[in-house]
Enzyme design. Sequence first.
Site, short mmCIF file in Angstrom:
data_model
loop_
_atom_site.label_atom_id
_atom_site.label_comp_id
_atom_site.label_asym_id
_atom_site.label_seq_id
_atom_site.Cartn_x
_atom_site.Cartn_y
_atom_site.Cartn_z
N LYS A 1 41.37 59.45 23.68
CA LYS A 1 42.49 59.79 22.80
C LYS A 1 43.07 61.12 23.26
O LYS A 1 42.44 62.17 23.10
CB LYS A 1 42.01 59.90 21.35
CG LYS A 1 43.12 60.25 20.38
CD LYS A 1 42.59 60.38 18.95
CE LYS A 1 42.00 61.75 18.70
NZ LYS A 1 41.72 61.97 17.27
N GLU B 1 42.56 52.71 12.01
CA GLU B 1 41.53 53.74 11.93
C GLU B 1 41.66 54.44 10.58
O GLU B 1 42.72 54.93 10.25
CB GLU B 1 41.73 54.75 13.07
CG GLU B 1 41.05 56.08 12.90
CD GLU B 1 41.64 57.16 13.78
OE1 GLU B 1 41.42 58.35 13.48
OE2 GLU B 1 42.33 56.84 14.78
#
Length: 223
Positions: A128, A40
């Site tokens: 998350k 990411e």
Amino acid sequence: MYVLEELSQRKVLAIIRADGAEAALRCIRTLVDAGITALEVSLTTPDALDAITRARPRLPRSVLLGAGTVLTAGQADAASAAGAGFVVTPGLTQGARRAAAGGTPLLCGALTPTEVISALDLGASAVKVFPAGLHGPRYLRELRAPLPEAPLVAVGGIDAATAPAYLAAGAVAVGVGSPLLGGAGSSGTRQAQDDLAARAATLLEAVGPRRAAADHHRGAEGR
């Protein structure tokens, strides 16, 4: 759903925050060569979208490359246009809503049970849990008690020493940022990249050497 399935197998999501696109590209190359194949690039990195645009065609198809810290709908659209395969948000942002509405795989940030449920109701592929390090693996285990099917990715303050405990507590994967990147995001030296590769190897060994080796081999086949 493929993002969730792949993260569940790979166990590690590298979070890249760097001084600019070139530094981010160096870190991407080092991490992929070391065997970490889910990455990411945070939009807090200057020219992060340029890094994603340039990296995507150079990487094996098996490498997951996404954009992180997506706050706005415009950022979600731009991330998708740059070639990001998924977006990551710190919470239930407008960027999260746009990604979900547009069908882009979403890792939506949450902490409380209500937030986790809201993220899943929005259509997030995974949630998350951030900042996980503030509460520890026990919190993750307690969170999963009423939500046993929730796909949780633990992020925040996690390193090679603590990652196995979060996985044992039920996380499908862990997201690791500064403890993995160290100074590699700001230093252009070969030593900084060598140190990053060494930390990546240590992290992969901690979460499962057999799985890491298989992922690395598959990534090499796709080159």
